[in-house]
Design an enzyme around this catalytic site. Sequence first.
Site, PDB file in Angstrom:
ATOM      1  N   CYS A   2     -14.429  -1.023  -6.367  1.00  0.00           N
ATOM      2  CA  CYS A   2     -15.698  -0.950  -5.781  1.00  0.00           C
ATOM      3  C   CYS A   2     -16.322   0.305  -6.416  1.00  0.00           C
ATOM      4  CB  CYS A   2     -15.373  -0.415  -4.251  1.00  0.00           C
ATOM      5  SG  CYS A   2     -14.385   0.903  -3.872  1.00  0.00           S
ATOM      6  N   ASP A  15       0.796  -1.115   0.055  1.00  0.00           N
ATOM      7  CA  ASP A  15      -0.174  -0.025   0.062  1.00  0.00           C
ATOM      8  C   ASP A  15       0.789   1.141  -0.117  1.00  0.00           C
ATOM      9  OD1 ASP A  15      -3.314   0.489   0.529  1.00  0.00           O
ATOM     10  OD2 ASP A  15      -2.050   1.962   1.118  1.00  0.00           O
TER      11      ASP A  15
END
Length: 416
Positions: free
Chosen positions: A370, A272
Amino acid sequence: MTSLQTLATTVLARLDDGRTLTDTLADLARRHPELPASTRAALQDVAYGSVRRLAELRFVLRALVPRPLPEPALERLLMVAIYQLAHTRAAPYAVVDGAVTEAGRLAGGRFKGLVNGALRNFQRQRDELLAKAARDLEAGTNHPRWWVDKLKQAFPKQWLAIVEADNSHPPMTLRVNRRHTDADGYLATLAEAGLEAEKLSGHAVRLGRPLPVRDLPGFADGVVSVQDFGAQQAALKLDVADGQRVLDACAAPGGKTGHLLELAELDLTALDVDATRLARVADNLDRLKLAASLKAADAARVDTWWDGVPFDRILADVPCSASGVVRRHPDIKWLRRPGDFQTLARQQSAMLDALWGCLASGGKMLYATCSIFPEENRQQLAAFLARHPDAASLGDETLTPCERHDGFYYALLEKR
């Protein structure tokens, strides 16, 4: 003590400045440690509710006060109070009195009478004003007009159902750790604790009502995690097996990372770009008693983190508009702008191209967002396949928001 209405008004002000609900509420909690738990919970309810119904509140405000007030905080105060009067069980007299008191602190108190009159007019005309708002496209859907137009274009038969799902309260869904038990076993545990729930699949359980994670049996011991049913499909679709070398790109906060490690014994790297968010991955893995190699780096800049050894599986859960999770983050629909989608699509393309070079021949990569909009999903998939003749699509799926899950897109790719 700072009033609930003052705090909620601050939330709307931060939204106008481009700040997210999550960040603003966390900041207010830090600045006001004296707030009791009940006030923090009430603030979250009013803040999320006001943002969820922001277009309706703006419509009603303009019906009550046709001209914009010289102090923006007064307008935000009125919208918060209208929300409380229309959609909460707060005592009407307390809502009106509190708003009038707060108005006394703004603009030299010159608008106390106006605030009092507007709110009392709303009480008298409540049903009529809300009915008028419901007939307006933006106020009735509580989505920006341009967003509704995009939904109509992409989902001509489903757009209204998506809007209704966006405006609903999200369910609280759990992922049962199969290393401990299955859904049926955990349902029995919940029943013993007097908690209602239902099984969605082999390891997914939906609670009858949300509750704090500290009250979930076995949560602290890693028996169960909170994860939307749609999000749970990512790890399942990636088709992992013991011994594989796996990359979870853009891993924070770690829900999918933990799920992958529950499914198989993996050599997993969790990546990340945000070191602070990566710490949340570590916390989640510690609770689950699972291990991965954590790296803070930009997934698209492979030269800064990759050791050159190909991965058997890659989960490319890329940054996106988050248009599929609006009911959990209602500020998204107000913070996004039409031009954002092209910018995000370019970032997604760059990340996919970079990660593809890290995948072993015969390996699989799951492209995940998403988002529900085509620019970030099927159009992205088609463009990727055109750029990479060694890529084969093994199928893709768009999950639109509904009672069971949020909105997601998944495309499984194999390297030939």
